[in-house]
Design a protein around this motif. Structure first.
Motif, short mmCIF file in Angstrom:
data_model
loop_
_atom_site.label_atom_id
_atom_site.label_comp_id
_atom_site.label_asym_id
_atom_site.label_seq_id
_atom_site.Cartn_x
_atom_site.Cartn_y
_atom_site.Cartn_z
N ASP A 137 0.67 -1.20 0.01
CA ASP A 137 0.03 0.15 -0.02
C ASP A 137 0.81 1.13 0.08
OD1 ASP A 137 -2.24 -1.70 0.33
OD2 ASP A 137 -2.08 -1.62 2.42
N SER A 138 0.22 2.25 -0.52
CA SER A 138 0.94 3.49 -0.39
C SER A 138 0.86 4.08 1.04
CB SER A 138 0.08 4.71 -1.21
OG SER A 138 0.19 4.34 -2.56
N ILE A 139 2.07 5.09 1.52
CA ILE A 139 2.09 5.21 3.11
C ILE A 139 2.20 6.65 2.93
CG2 ILE A 139 3.01 3.01 3.78
CD1 ILE A 139 5.84 4.12 3.76
N ARG A 140 1.79 7.24 4.17
CA ARG A 140 2.21 8.77 4.52
C ARG A 140 2.73 8.91 5.98
NH1 ARG A 140 -0.02 11.73 0.41
NH2 ARG A 140 -0.06 13.75 1.71
N LYS A 141 3.39 9.96 5.89
CA LYS A 141 4.22 10.35 7.30
C LYS A 141 3.13 11.34 7.91
CE LYS A 141 8.40 11.60 9.36
NZ LYS A 141 9.64 11.91 9.36
N LEU A 142 2.89 11.13 9.22
CA LEU A 142 2.38 12.21 9.97
C LEU A 142 3.18 13.11 10.82
CD1 LEU A 142 -0.89 10.15 11.21
CD2 LEU A 142 -0.81 11.60 9.15
N SER A 143 2.98 14.53 10.66
CA SER A 143 3.53 15.22 11.42
C SER A 143 2.82 15.64 12.68
CB SER A 143 3.94 16.61 10.59
OG SER A 143 2.62 17.37 10.24
N ASP A 144 3.42 16.45 13.46
CA ASP A 144 2.89 16.87 14.80
C ASP A 144 1.75 17.98 14.80
OD1 ASP A 144 4.63 15.04 16.29
OD2 ASP A 144 6.32 16.81 16.68
N ASP A 145 1.73 18.56 13.69
CA ASP A 145 0.63 19.39 13.26
C ASP A 145 -0.39 19.03 12.70
OD1 ASP A 145 1.77 19.16 10.99
OD2 ASP A 145 2.54 21.42 11.09
N GLY A 146 -0.55 17.59 12.56
CA GLY A 146 -1.58 17.08 11.67
C GLY A 146 -1.63 16.85 10.18
N LYS A 147 -0.43 17.53 9.63
CA LYS A 147 -0.28 17.37 8.29
C LYS A 147 0.11 16.05 7.92
CE LYS A 147 0.47 22.32 7.68
NZ LYS A 147 1.47 23.16 7.15
N SER A 148 0.07 15.56 6.74
CA SER A 148 0.80 14.30 6.03
C SER A 148 1.52 14.41 5.02
CB SER A 148 -0.35 13.25 6.03
OG SER A 148 -1.24 13.71 4.97
N PHE A 149 2.42 13.47 4.88
CA PHE A 149 3.42 13.65 3.54
C PHE A 149 3.56 12.34 3.08
CE2 PHE A 149 4.29 17.06 7.04
CZ PHE A 149 4.49 18.19 6.21
#
Length: 227
Positions: A137-149
């Motif tokens: 699957d595709s994956i995304r990284k979450l940041s502390d401010d709620g954004k994803s990359f």
């Protein structure tokens, strides 16, 4: 070279919602742990098998072995309050100075014999052999401010067990104080400054945690037996 396998099964299995721990639940007519012990014994009939269980479960496990006429030789070792402590107890029970040891989740009964064999071969060659599989699957990284990359999945692997090591090195690694960053045996080994070596795992090597996993396990066993 001497070979051993430490099968860690200290969990209570609360996510399973069953009256007994997940490692003792039956699939294909016998408890999960018996399937796991059997696959390691199939790889090497002379392997030393160490089963780490909660001390209070010893009598129940021995009762199950009698009930199912389970005769594969293995040694029982009392677990600790964490997986790290349980693995260390298993390692401490061994009086060998040299050899290879595979550390495996007791509730992963569908590891293939090829993966086990390859983990021992790689550990003998380089010091460690860690089973991993690629992500689908595709994956995304979450940041502390709620954004994803977005992340490039080809640079990531899902880690399984067995995680196999040269005995002297992994014993030395487990002499340290337990740390939060120790999520598996490979991270304990890495803490010494040693690079781990990866091998290809098998996708069926699931960790049985939920009722759905048990159902999938029954399917895998039926498929294997040709039913």
């Amino acid at each position: 070279m001497n070979k051993a396998a430490i099968l860690v099964a200290g969990g209570k299995g609360t996510r399973m919602g069953a009256p007994i721990s997940k490692q003792y639940l039956p699939i294909g007519g016998k408890p999960v742990l018996m399937h796991t012990l059997s696959v390691f014994q199939e790889v090497d009939p002379q392997i030393k098998l160490i089963l780490v269980l909660p001390k209070e479960d010893f009598a129940y496990w021995n009762q199950l072995c009698q009930e199912y006429d389970f005769q594969i030789p293995h040694e029982l070792v009392a677990g600790g309050n964490s997986r790290f402590q349980s693995v260390r107890n298993g390692l401490d029970s061994m009086d060998w100075k040299d050899g290879l040891v595979a550390i495996h989740d007791g509730v992963r009964p569908f590891v293939s014999t090829e993966v086990i064999e390859n983990s021992f071969l790689e550990a003998e060659r380089s010091g460690s052999g860690i089973a991993v599989i690629a992500l689908k699957d595709s994956i995304r990284k979450l940041s502390d401010d709620g954004k994803s990359f977005y992340q490039e999945r080809q640079y990531f692997r899902l880690v399984q067990t067995p995680q196999t090591f040269q005995l002297a090195k992994i014993k030395k690694a487990f002499e340290v104080t337990e740390m939060q960053q120790f999520t598996d045996d490979a991270t304990v080994y890495e803490h010494q400054g040693w690079q781990v070596s990866l091998i290809a795992g098998n996708p069926e090597n699931i960790k049985i945690t939920t009722p759905e996993d048990l159902e999938y396990g029954e399917f895998l066993l039926a498929k294997k037996s040709g039913r």
